[in-house]
Design an enzyme around this catalytic site. Structure first.
Site, mmCIF file in Angstrom:
data_model
loop_
_atom_site.group_PDB
_atom_site.id
_atom_site.type_symbol
_atom_site.label_atom_id
_atom_site.label_comp_id
_atom_site.label_asym_id
_atom_site.label_seq_id
_atom_site.Cartn_x
_atom_site.Cartn_y
_atom_site.Cartn_z
ATOM 1 N N GLU A 1 31.901 57.274 35.421
ATOM 2 C CA GLU A 1 31.170 57.548 36.656
ATOM 3 C C GLU A 1 32.067 58.044 37.796
ATOM 4 O O GLU A 1 31.580 58.361 38.870
ATOM 5 C CB GLU A 1 30.397 56.300 37.108
ATOM 6 C CG GLU A 1 29.357 55.829 36.105
ATOM 7 C CD GLU A 1 28.178 56.778 35.931
ATOM 8 O OE1 GLU A 1 28.195 57.905 36.475
ATOM 9 O OE2 GLU A 1 27.221 56.391 35.248
ATOM 10 N N LEU B 41 23.290 57.632 31.016
ATOM 11 C CA LEU B 41 23.747 56.505 30.197
ATOM 12 C C LEU B 41 22.594 55.843 29.435
ATOM 13 O O LEU B 41 22.826 55.025 28.556
ATOM 14 C CB LEU B 41 24.448 55.447 31.070
ATOM 15 C CG LEU B 41 25.878 55.773 31.467
ATOM 16 C CD1 LEU B 41 26.357 54.838 32.571
ATOM 17 C CD2 LEU B 41 26.812 55.692 30.268
#
Length: 182
Positions: A90, A18
């Site tokens: 996630e 990320l």
């Protein structure tokens, strides 16, 4: 800016894909454009944690304070909508990662003047490897982790869309953990 109107209320610590320059950062860029995320800068963990790679060079932070190193990453404030999108990426509802508290401090360059100053810490949340496989992941990585997920550690990373689709990510983790070390 969204943070000023209190929409972005949850702080999340990103240490892998990320981060800026990595494949999943497009999600945070999208959230920043829509006002659902604000970058807060580069931070590191107050305590040592293992940061390791699993199958397809996917990074995992292990909730084993005291092992590993201080991990460097990026801090973002996100809105409830943004948090939901990151949780989805996630795989928190699928047992891939767990979002749990972590203490952070601004990442410095380690000079003596900074060491003498009082360092302010902040509480945030990080995505840790799910507890069901974290100990095995630590063993599989030779009980060695790294300080930062950089291009070197990411070499060989395979995007989700390019992985075999006939198995779940948890299946890939299980195969990775049980396979003989190279």
């Amino acid at each position: 800016m969204a943070f000023e109107n209190n929409r972005c209320t949850t702080l999340i610590f990103t240490y892998g894909t990320l981060k800026q320059g990595f494949s999943n950062h497009v999600l945070l860029q999208d959230l920043m454009r829509s006002g659902d995320a604000v970058s807060k800068g580069t931070y590191q963990t107050v305590e040592n944690y293992p940061l390791v790679c699993g199958p397809y060079r996917v990074p995992f932070l292990l909730n084993m304070p005291g092992s590993g190193h201080r991990v460097t990453g990026e801090l973002y404030a996100v809105s409830p909508r943004g948090l939901s999108r990151v949780d989805e990426l996630e795989g928190t509802s699928e047992g891939h990662y767990e979002r749990r508290p972590i203490l952070l401090m601004p990442a410095g360059n380690g000079n003596k003047e900074e060491e003498d100053q009082v360092v302010l810490t902040c509480a945030a949340e990080a995505y840790y490897a799910h507890k069901s496989f974290e100990k095995e992941m630590w063993k599989k990585n030779g009980r060695k982790g790294f300080r930062i997920y950089s291009e070197k550690e990411a070499k060989g990373y395979v995007k989700r869309k390019d992985r075999p689709q006939n198995l779940s990510f948890l299946d890939h983790i299980s195969i990775f953990i049980s396979s003989p070390s190279a």
